[in-house]
Design a protein around this motif. Structure first.
Motif: not given
Length: 488
Positions: A174, A182, A184, A275
């Motif tokens: 991330v 998020l 990525v 996460f």
């Protein structure tokens, strides 16, 4: 909507506008028309049609607990041994269509998602948002019969490029946290069927980082449509051909493997399952009993493929006038014994399962892991037998089109078998070549060798799930009359 049929599957895949590259060129045609994908798409469409047949409704589907529509049985989290067997019978029907050659048949990924869903309560205890996201996504896939792929494995350089919390690290991570989700970046190998699915589940093993207690940017799990902005798929060389006579396997069962690259892809917050905490990756696999549930589906595929090998070996032996030879009977008996062993291991897993605290029934892991250890060698042994019994006939086989040319009379005369027509005999050996000598067969063998992890990983899994080792060791010390102090 409820279960989909083949036509709906094809329409959904064709509507996708993924950034897909094959042989240095962007793919801009509907995938059902592209030679690298159309054979597989037709096969999976037939599989989805099968679940819509009236006489198979109760075998392949069940009533959704939320909509009362019919949904795919491979989404069912089993709560009894009978439900586990019911799931297996559904997989047997699909495996009977692809004969074990589709490692990413829809029921595999449906089973994977179902396994993670059974761990939703654990995720809720960590963070209610994650648990709810997982439940909602599972229900979305179940109710819409979503076709899934996954990406777990990263390139070697990504894993070796240094701690993930350094800017120069190439590990998938991330790179930015926004209110809406998020961001990525990173790359994943072996996104098998990445282009011929609708969504992709991304759950890598977290990379190491410096310092304890930090948020690990490489620790995450999420699922997204495969056509989000910033996603790129790069294909390997296709082994697919159109002629089902010349290439009876690859024309139907060639699964494209792709490298998928995330370049600042925004993952919506409601699609994130965890996460930052790297231990949640292991906990999701462990408490969702992924290896047990997925291993149960895989073993059904192994059995279907072994049965296919047995049938082919018998047909080849008959064509070579070797079906009564003691050496052939000795060799094929080994495959028969392994088939019975695989069936027994599946039964042991089904009858020896346990219930979780949440009330789900999980097949026993040890028999399934044992099958995973044994099958790659069985697969290679079967291919060796195909090559041996076919001898030079494995190599010299004309095209189907040659039987419609001016040379047909020659072929019909000189390539006929003792009791078979030349065209039928050549069809059999073209099948044998696809398994024993072609790129398709080579990919299948390598795929099976590493399907559920490398040999060391599977051996470690086997060792970890075997609970009686200490008891066995103690018996030896007791037998020898050694004291507990000596034992230690």
């Amino acid at each position: 909507m409820p279960i989909k049929n083949g036509k709906q599957y094809i329409e959904r895949i064709n509507r996708k506008r993924i950034r897909l590259w094959y042989n240095g060129e962007r793919v801009n045609v509907p995938l059902s028309e592209h030679p690298a994908f159309r054979g597989l798409i037709r096969t999976q469409a037939a599989m989805y049609d099968k679940q819509c047949e009236d006489d198979l409704r109760d075998v392949m589907t069940y009533v959704s607990p939320t909509t009362e529509e019919r949904v795919g049985l491979s989404f069912l989290p089993p709560t009894t041994p009978e439900e586990l067997v019911r799931r297996r019978r559904m997989s047997e029907i699909w495996a009977g269509l692809h004969h074990g050659f589709l490692g990413r048949s829809p029921d595999y990924m449906n089973t994977a998602l179902m396994s993670f869903y059974t761990a939703a309560s654990m995720m809720e205890a960590v963070a209610p948002e994650y648990g709810q996201n997982l439940r909602t996504y599972y229900e979305y896939c179940r109710e819409n019969d979503i076709t899934l792929s996954h990406a777990f494995v990263q390139p070697m350089i990504s894993k070796m490029s240094g701690p993930v919390d350094h800017d120069e690290s190439l590990a998938a991570k991330v790179v930015e946290i926004l209110p809406e989700g998020l961001v990525v970046s990173g790359a994943f190998l072996m996104a098998t069927q990445g282009p011929t699915c609708e969504e992709i589940l991304v759950l890598p093993t977290p990379s190491f980082m410096l310092g304890d207690g930090k948020v690990n940017p490489s620790a995450f799990a999420f699922a997204v449509p495969n056509d989000l902005e910033g996603m790129t798929f790069i294909c390997r060389e296709s082994h697919a051909f159109d002629s089902s006579y010349d290439h009876p396997l690859s024309s139907r069962f060639e699964e494209m493997d792709t490298m998928v690259i995330f370049d600042r892809v925004l993952v919506p917050r409601d699609r994130v399952f965890f996460f930052g905490e790297e231990d949640l990756c292991d906990r999701l696999f462990h408490e969702g009993h992924f290896h047990a549930y997925a291993g149960h589906q895989i073993l059904t595929r192994y059995i279907a493929k072994t049965e296919f090998f047995l049938g082919l070996l018998q047909a080849l032996a008959m064509e070579q006038n070797a079906d009564g030879e003691p050496s052939f009977l000795h060799s094929i008996a080994k495959i028969m014994a392994m088939l019975e062993n695989l069936k027994a291991l599946r039964m042991a897993a089904e009858t020896g399962g346990t219930f979780t605290a949440s009330g789900y029934y999980v097949p026993a892991l040890a028999p399934l892991t044992a099958a995973g250890i044994q099958f790659p060698d069985l697969h290679e042994e079967a291919l060796k037998m195909i090559r041996t019994i076919s001898a030079s006939q494995l190599i010299m086989n004309p095209f189907g089109a040659d039987f419609n040319s001016e040379n047909q009379a020659y072929l019909d005369t000189y390539l006929q078998g003792i009791s078979s027509l030349a065209k039928d005999r050549i069809a059999l050996f073209r099948l044998a070549w696809e398994l024993g000598g072609s790129a398709f067969g080579g990919r299948q063998n390598q795929f099976e060798r590493f399907f559920f992890g490398n040999g060391k990983t599977i051996a470690s899994r086997m060792y970890g799930c075997y609970e009686s080792l200490e008891q066995y060791k103690s018996r030896i010390y007791q037998f020898l009359g050694l004291s507990e102090k000596h034992e230690k």
